[in-house]
Design a protein around this motif. Structure first.
Motif: not given
Length: 180
Positions: A4-8, A96-97, A61-63
Motif C-alpha cells: 500500500n501507498w498514500s500520497w499527500d 488533488p489533496v 488532474r481528472d480524478g
C-alpha cells in the motif's frame, strides 16, 4: 504480494509500506515516514517511466481510479512487473489533496505468460484460491483493456481493487500471526 501507498499533495510525499519500498528500491523506514514522489519515480524502469507518469498525472488532474502495469527495479536488483492501482481525492476547488493505492507484484504472472504458449494453461491448482483469482483477474483486465470498453474496464478494475484489499488483509493477518 501486495503493498500500500498514500500520497499527500501538500508535501508531495509518498508513505509506503515495506513491500512497496523494496519494490521501488527505497529504504523501508524512510518510505514509512514519507519520501518525495521523485524517489519512487526513480524506481520505475526507464522504459516505462514516461507512460506511468502520464497516467498518474492524468489521474491527479481528472480524478477517478487508475490501473497500470509497469516494471520496477527492486532492492534485490531484479526487474519486476507490478500492477499499480490508485485513486486521487480532491478538495472543493477540484485540486488533488491526496491519493492512495496498492501495488501488486505480478512478475510471476507476466513471466508465465511469456514462457507459456498461447494454448498452454498454467497449473494453478496448488495456489491458494484468492491468489489464483487475482491472477485470473489480472489476465482478464489486460484482455478487457484491449477491448477499449470503459464499462467492462471499470468492472475489471473494481474486481482487482477488491481482490487487492483482500490479499492485503490476508497478508496483514499472516504477518500478525508470525509476530505472535
Amino acid at each position: 504480494m501486495i503493498g500500500n501507498w498514500s500520497w499527500d499533495a501538500a508535501s508531495d510525499c509518498i508513505q509506503a509500506d515495506m513491500f512497496v519500498a523494496l519494490l521501488f528500491n527505497v529504504d523501508p523506514e524512510e518510505a514509512e515516514a514519507g519520501l518525495p514522489l521523485g524517489t519512487f519515480v526513480n524506481g520505475i524502469h526507464p522504459d516505462d517511466r514516461d507512460r506511468v507518469l502520464a497516467l498518474v498525472r492524468r489521474g491527479g488532474r481528472d480524478g477517478g481510479l487508475y490501473a497500470i502495469e509497469y516494471r520496477v527495479r527492486s532492492a534485490d536488483g531484479v526487474t519486476r512487473w507490478v500492477l499499480g492501482r490508485g485513486r486521487f481525492l480532491f478538495d472543493h476547488r477540484g485540486r488533488p489533496v491526496s491519493g492512495s493505492g496498492i501495488i501488486v507484484d505480478i512478475t510471476d504472472v507476466r513471466m508465465g505468460e511469456m514462457q507459456a504458449g498461447p494454448a498452454e494453461v498454467a497449473d494453478l491448482r496448488g495456489e491458494p484460491p484468492l491468489e489464483r483469482a487475482a491472477d485470473f483477474a489480472m489476465a482478464a483486465h489486460r484482455a478487457i483493456c484491449e477491448l477499449q470498453d470503459p464499462a467492462l474496464k471499470a468492472r475489471a478494475e473494481a474486481l482487482l481493487l477488491d481482490l487487492g484489499r483482500r490479499l492485503a488483509e490476508q497478508e496483514r493477518r499472516t504477518r500478525r500471526a508470525h509476530m505472535n
